[in-house]
Scaffold this motif. Sequence first.
Motif, short mmCIF file in Angstrom:
data_model
loop_
_atom_site.label_atom_id
_atom_site.label_comp_id
_atom_site.label_asym_id
_atom_site.label_seq_id
_atom_site.Cartn_x
_atom_site.Cartn_y
_atom_site.Cartn_z
N THR A 79 23.06 83.46 81.67
CA THR A 79 23.10 82.73 80.39
C THR A 79 24.06 81.54 80.48
O THR A 79 25.21 81.70 80.87
CB THR A 79 23.57 83.66 79.26
N PRO A 80 23.60 80.34 80.12
CA PRO A 80 24.51 79.18 80.08
C PRO A 80 25.62 79.40 79.05
O PRO A 80 25.36 79.88 77.95
CB PRO A 80 23.59 78.03 79.67
N ILE A 81 26.84 79.06 79.45
CA ILE A 81 28.02 79.29 78.61
C ILE A 81 28.85 78.01 78.53
O ILE A 81 29.03 77.32 79.54
CB ILE A 81 28.91 80.42 79.19
N ARG A 82 29.33 77.72 77.35
CA ARG A 82 30.30 76.63 77.17
C ARG A 82 31.64 77.25 76.76
O ARG A 82 31.72 77.94 75.74
CB ARG A 82 29.81 75.64 76.13
N LEU A 83 32.67 77.06 77.59
CA LEU A 83 34.00 77.55 77.27
C LEU A 83 34.81 76.44 76.60
O LEU A 83 34.78 75.29 77.04
CB LEU A 83 34.73 78.00 78.54
N VAL A 84 35.53 76.82 75.55
CA VAL A 84 36.40 75.89 74.84
C VAL A 84 37.83 76.37 75.01
O VAL A 84 38.19 77.44 74.53
CB VAL A 84 36.03 75.80 73.34
N LEU A 85 38.63 75.59 75.71
CA LEU A 85 40.03 75.92 75.97
C LEU A 85 40.88 75.20 74.92
O LEU A 85 41.13 74.00 75.00
CB LEU A 85 40.44 75.47 77.38
N GLN A 86 41.25 75.95 73.90
CA GLN A 86 41.93 75.39 72.73
C GLN A 86 43.44 75.56 72.83
O GLN A 86 43.95 76.68 72.93
CB GLN A 86 41.43 76.08 71.46
N LEU A 87 44.18 74.45 72.81
CA LEU A 87 45.64 74.53 72.76
C LEU A 87 46.05 75.14 71.43
O LEU A 87 45.63 74.68 70.36
CB LEU A 87 46.24 73.14 72.92
N VAL A 88 46.84 76.20 71.48
CA VAL A 88 47.32 76.85 70.26
C VAL A 88 48.58 76.12 69.81
O VAL A 88 49.62 76.19 70.46
CB VAL A 88 47.61 78.35 70.50
#
Length: 269
Positions: free
Chosen positions: A232-241
């Motif tokens: 499954t294609p996945i988009r990861l979002v690396l969010q600065l907290v």
Amino acid sequence: MEYANYLCRAGLWVAAVCSGMAATHAQWPGREAILRDVEKTFGDPPELVRLDPQERVWADKKHQRVVVDGYIALQQGSLEMLACLAGTKEHESIVATFCKAQTVHAGLLAIGAKAGKPVQWQPDYVPPSGSEIQVMALWRDENGEKQRSDVRRWCRVVGSQDKTLEANFVFAGSILWEDPDTGKKMYQAEGGDLICVSNFSTATLDVPLESSAVNTGLMFAAFSERIPKVGTPIRLVLQLVVKTPAAGDSDPLVQPPAVPDQTKSLDKL
């Protein structure tokens, strides 16, 4: 152009010293078909800056996040990684990404994240440190409907039925190693250690708790029922907290609370 210059100042030194490395990891049967599926599922995120034309990595300075595309590589089994680089450690990682670790590192610096230090094992254990990063996954289900999840829900604590990873990841920053014979410098996370759930001194992102990398003592396993099927294609979002002081709190030693829900704008991605 201004943003590109900012990236250079903020951290593309990593790319410069690693310029001798290949742009992509080893080719393998089926790679191009999976990459086409990823490209078909996810277009370029609007208003984000693509960090390299050959990699699926974007930076969003406004919302302080880095976006990385990949696919589900593993749905069941023990874990050392949450995400590796395609062609490296898919046998122990839920997601494989189409990028270089050094590019993700540079993107995190560009959005304001601060690299800390990788794990230390000797003489005493010291957990990895760095800016706190929440990782979200976006995908489409079999009906084409948009889905999203905090990836911590995919990492089940071994020996439990439903306990999962609680802590967010930290930007440890890996290691820049110089070959004493050639003088060539290499960013060690290019071996695959992009987002780890077992502590590695080579990790770009790691968990801020003691988590063994010994096969007989791995702390996390894939929470199979919650993970999309392999491929499954996945988009990861690396969010600065981002954290702000509580009202009236001027003590710099007091840990401030996190800003509520920094992921509300994910629908546009």
